[in-house]
Design a protein around this motif. Structure first.
Motif, PDB file in Angstrom:
ATOM      1  N   ASP A  49       0.858  -1.183   0.000  1.00 40.38           N
ATOM      2  CA  ASP A  49       0.000   0.000   0.000  1.00 40.38           C
ATOM      3  C   ASP A  49       0.897   1.236   0.000  1.00 40.38           C
ATOM      4  O   ASP A  49       1.069   1.912   1.019  1.00 40.38           O
ATOM      5  CB  ASP A  49      -0.922  -0.020   1.217  1.00 40.38           C
ATOM      6  CG  ASP A  49      -1.891   1.149   1.225  1.00 40.38           C
ATOM      7  OD1 ASP A  49      -1.934   1.908   0.226  1.00 40.38           O
ATOM      8  OD2 ASP A  49      -2.598   1.324   2.237  1.00 40.38           O
ATOM      9  N   ALA A  50       1.480   1.492  -1.144  1.00 41.20           N
ATOM     10  CA  ALA A  50       2.421   2.602  -1.305  1.00 41.20           C
ATOM     11  C   ALA A  50       2.281   3.148  -2.721  1.00 41.20           C
ATOM     12  O   ALA A  50       2.053   2.393  -3.662  1.00 41.20           O
ATOM     13  CB  ALA A  50       3.856   2.138  -1.066  1.00 41.20           C
ATOM     14  N   THR A  51       2.417   4.465  -2.836  1.00 45.73           N
ATOM     15  CA  THR A  51       2.416   5.114  -4.141  1.00 45.73           C
ATOM     16  C   THR A  51       3.686   5.936  -4.267  1.00 45.73           C
ATOM     17  O   THR A  51       4.030   6.693  -3.359  1.00 45.73           O
ATOM     18  CB  THR A  51       1.189   6.023  -4.329  1.00 45.73           C
ATOM     19  OG1 THR A  51       0.000   5.255  -4.165  1.00 45.73           O
ATOM     20  CG2 THR A  51       1.178   6.646  -5.709  1.00 45.73           C
ATOM     21  N   LEU A  52       4.378   5.761  -5.374  1.00 39.35           N
ATOM     22  CA  LEU A  52       5.617   6.479  -5.636  1.00 39.35           C
ATOM     23  C   LEU A  52       5.381   7.462  -6.763  1.00 39.35           C
ATOM     24  O   LEU A  52       4.896   7.089  -7.836  1.00 39.35           O
ATOM     25  CB  LEU A  52       6.726   5.484  -6.007  1.00 39.35           C
ATOM     26  CG  LEU A  52       8.051   6.076  -6.513  1.00 39.35           C
ATOM     27  CD1 LEU A  52       8.658   7.032  -5.492  1.00 39.35           C
ATOM     28  CD2 LEU A  52       9.031   4.954  -6.862  1.00 39.35           C
ATOM     29  N   TYR A  53       5.728   8.723  -6.493  1.00 36.16           N
ATOM     30  CA  TYR A  53       5.618   9.791  -7.480  1.00 36.16           C
ATOM     31  C   TYR A  53       7.006  10.308  -7.834  1.00 36.16           C
ATOM     32  O   TYR A  53       7.918  10.316  -6.988  1.00 36.16           O
ATOM     33  CB  TYR A  53       4.832  10.983  -6.928  1.00 36.16           C
ATOM     34  CG  TYR A  53       3.410  10.715  -6.546  1.00 36.16           C
ATOM     35  CD1 TYR A  53       2.363  11.003  -7.417  1.00 36.16           C
ATOM     36  CD2 TYR A  53       3.086  10.210  -5.283  1.00 36.16           C
ATOM     37  CE1 TYR A  53       1.039  10.791  -7.061  1.00 36.16           C
ATOM     38  CE2 TYR A  53       1.765   9.984  -4.913  1.00 36.16           C
ATOM     39  CZ  TYR A  53       0.746  10.278  -5.801  1.00 36.16           C
ATOM     40  OH  TYR A  53      -0.551  10.073  -5.448  1.00 36.16           O
ATOM     41  N   THR A  54       7.169  10.767  -9.056  1.00 33.14           N
ATOM     42  CA  THR A  54       8.332  11.545  -9.422  1.00 33.14           C
ATOM     43  C   THR A  54       7.869  12.932  -9.822  1.00 33.14           C
ATOM     44  O   THR A  54       6.744  13.113 -10.318  1.00 33.14           O
ATOM     45  CB  THR A  54       9.121  10.894 -10.579  1.00 33.14           C
ATOM     46  OG1 THR A  54      10.324  11.632 -10.805  1.00 33.14           O
ATOM     47  CG2 THR A  54       8.319  10.869 -11.868  1.00 33.14           C
ATOM     48  N   GLY A  55       8.708  13.912  -9.578  1.00 36.98           N
ATOM     49  CA  GLY A  55       8.377  15.282  -9.941  1.00 36.98           C
ATOM     50  C   GLY A  55       9.615  16.023 -10.399  1.00 36.98           C
ATOM     51  O   GLY A  55      10.646  15.968  -9.721  1.00 36.98           O
ATOM     52  N   LEU A  67      11.562  12.455  -5.613  1.00 39.54           N
ATOM     53  CA  LEU A  67      10.691  11.293  -5.481  1.00 39.54           C
ATOM     54  C   LEU A  67       9.875  11.490  -4.215  1.00 39.54           C
ATOM     55  O   LEU A  67      10.418  11.851  -3.169  1.00 39.54           O
ATOM     56  CB  LEU A  67      11.497  10.001  -5.386  1.00 39.54           C
ATOM     57  CG  LEU A  67      12.305   9.574  -6.599  1.00 39.54           C
ATOM     58  CD1 LEU A  67      13.109   8.314  -6.291  1.00 39.54           C
ATOM     59  CD2 LEU A  67      11.413   9.344  -7.810  1.00 39.54           C
ATOM     60  N   LEU A  68       8.571  11.223  -4.301  1.00 38.63           N
ATOM     61  CA  LEU A  68       7.692  11.314  -3.154  1.00 38.63           C
ATOM     62  C   LEU A  68       7.013   9.967  -2.948  1.00 38.63           C
ATOM     63  O   LEU A  68       6.381   9.438  -3.854  1.00 38.63           O
ATOM     64  CB  LEU A  68       6.644  12.402  -3.360  1.00 38.63           C
ATOM     65  CG  LEU A  68       5.571  12.528  -2.266  1.00 38.63           C
ATOM     66  CD1 LEU A  68       6.197  12.923  -0.942  1.00 38.63           C
ATOM     67  CD2 LEU A  68       4.488  13.525  -2.676  1.00 38.63           C
ATOM     68  N   PHE A  69       7.162   9.420  -1.737  1.00 35.04           N
ATOM     69  CA  PHE A  69       6.531   8.162  -1.361  1.00 35.04           C
ATOM     70  C   PHE A  69       5.347   8.456  -0.460  1.00 35.04           C
ATOM     71  O   PHE A  69       5.502   9.113   0.577  1.00 35.04           O
ATOM     72  CB  PHE A  69       7.512   7.258  -0.616  1.00 35.04           C
ATOM     73  CG  PHE A  69       8.735   6.870  -1.400  1.00 35.04           C
ATOM     74  CD1 PHE A  69       8.832   5.617  -1.998  1.00 35.04           C
ATOM     75  CD2 PHE A  69       9.809   7.744  -1.526  1.00 35.04           C
ATOM     76  CE1 PHE A  69       9.969   5.247  -2.705  1.00 35.04           C
ATOM     77  CE2 PHE A  69      10.949   7.383  -2.239  1.00 35.04           C
ATOM     78  CZ  PHE A  69      11.025   6.132  -2.826  1.00 35.04           C
ATOM     79  N   ASP A  70       4.165   7.994  -0.835  1.00 33.71           N
ATOM     80  CA  ASP A  70       2.955   8.101  -0.017  1.00 33.71           C
ATOM     81  C   ASP A  70       2.721   6.710   0.580  1.00 33.71           C
ATOM     82  O   ASP A  70       2.443   5.743  -0.140  1.00 33.71           O
ATOM     83  CB  ASP A  70       1.780   8.538  -0.894  1.00 33.71           C
ATOM     84  CG  ASP A  70       0.506   8.844  -0.108  1.00 33.71           C
ATOM     85  OD1 ASP A  70       0.236   8.127   0.875  1.00 33.71           O
ATOM     86  OD2 ASP A  70      -0.214   9.782  -0.489  1.00 33.71           O
TER      87      ASP A  70
END
Length: 205
Positions: free
Chosen positions: A135-141, A200-203
């Motif tokens: 249950d994790a979402t990885l974003y790049t920005g 990188l952002l990990f939710d």
């Protein structure tokens, strides 16, 4: 979050470790084994040659994310096949929700669009997102000078921000390449830069 030989620097929620590595031309990480871990390879520059005992052999370039589910056990290696270009990459370990998964492998292209966060890994996966068994979402920005990105963590969620390149302001605080910040009870996030940056952002649950 880094050196896996330093226990106090290991782990935030399901995010186990982020290693930043430079591999000189013609060098390699020799074959080694993993078990019960989601292993993500994010190439910043150069090209990585991945091989494993499942028969996969692929090139991972900047703009791609590879997910390898170690599960019941996998043996792999990464080489820098170039004769003149250094390889710079992040290798990210995330603990899976379930142990004993079948080993598997996935690799997606990331069409980066400046000024916004893009999902590149999640439980649901997608056209440009690897599937994570967690249950994790990885974003790049990628932010260019003057860009501003806002993000809100939902109640009960946690975040980890990793600065991949450049300099970024997180809620007014300056962070530089290599810095990482755990986000606890701070749901409203604002990212800004005057210089340009990539994050990188990990939710996380």
């Amino acid at each position: 979050m880094g050196d896996i030989s330093t226990p106090k620097h290991i782990g935030f929620r399901a995010l186990r470790v982020i290693n930043e590595d430079w591999i000189v031309p013609g060098s390699r990480f020799p074959s080694h084994a993993h078990q019960d871990m989601e292993i993500l390879t994010y190439v910043l520059s150069g090209t990585a040659l991945h091989t494993d005992n499942l028969g996969h052999r692929s090139l991972i370039r900047s703009g791609q994310l590879q997910r390898m589910t170690a599960g019941t056990g996998i043996i792999h290696s990464e080489d820098n096949p170039s004769s003149d270009e250094k390889l710079h990459l992040l290798q990210i370990w995330i603990e899976p929700e379930e142990l004993g998964l079948l080993p598997s492998y996935e690799q997606k292209d990331i069409p980066l669009a400046p000024g916004q966060l893009q999902v590149i890994g999640s439980r649901q996966g997608g056209e440009h997102a690897d599937t994570l068994h967690q249950d994790a979402t990885l974003y790049t920005g990628r932010l260019e000078a003057g860009d501003r990105i806002e993000y809100q963590l939902k109640p009960g969620r946690y975040g980890w921000l990793q600065v991949v390149r450049g300099i970024v302001l997180l809620n007014g605080g300056k962070l530089r390449q290599g810095d990482g910040v755990a986000l606890v009870r701070e749901p409203d996030l604002t990212l800004e830069t005057d210089f340009g940056s990539e994050v990188l952002l990990f939710d996380l649950a």
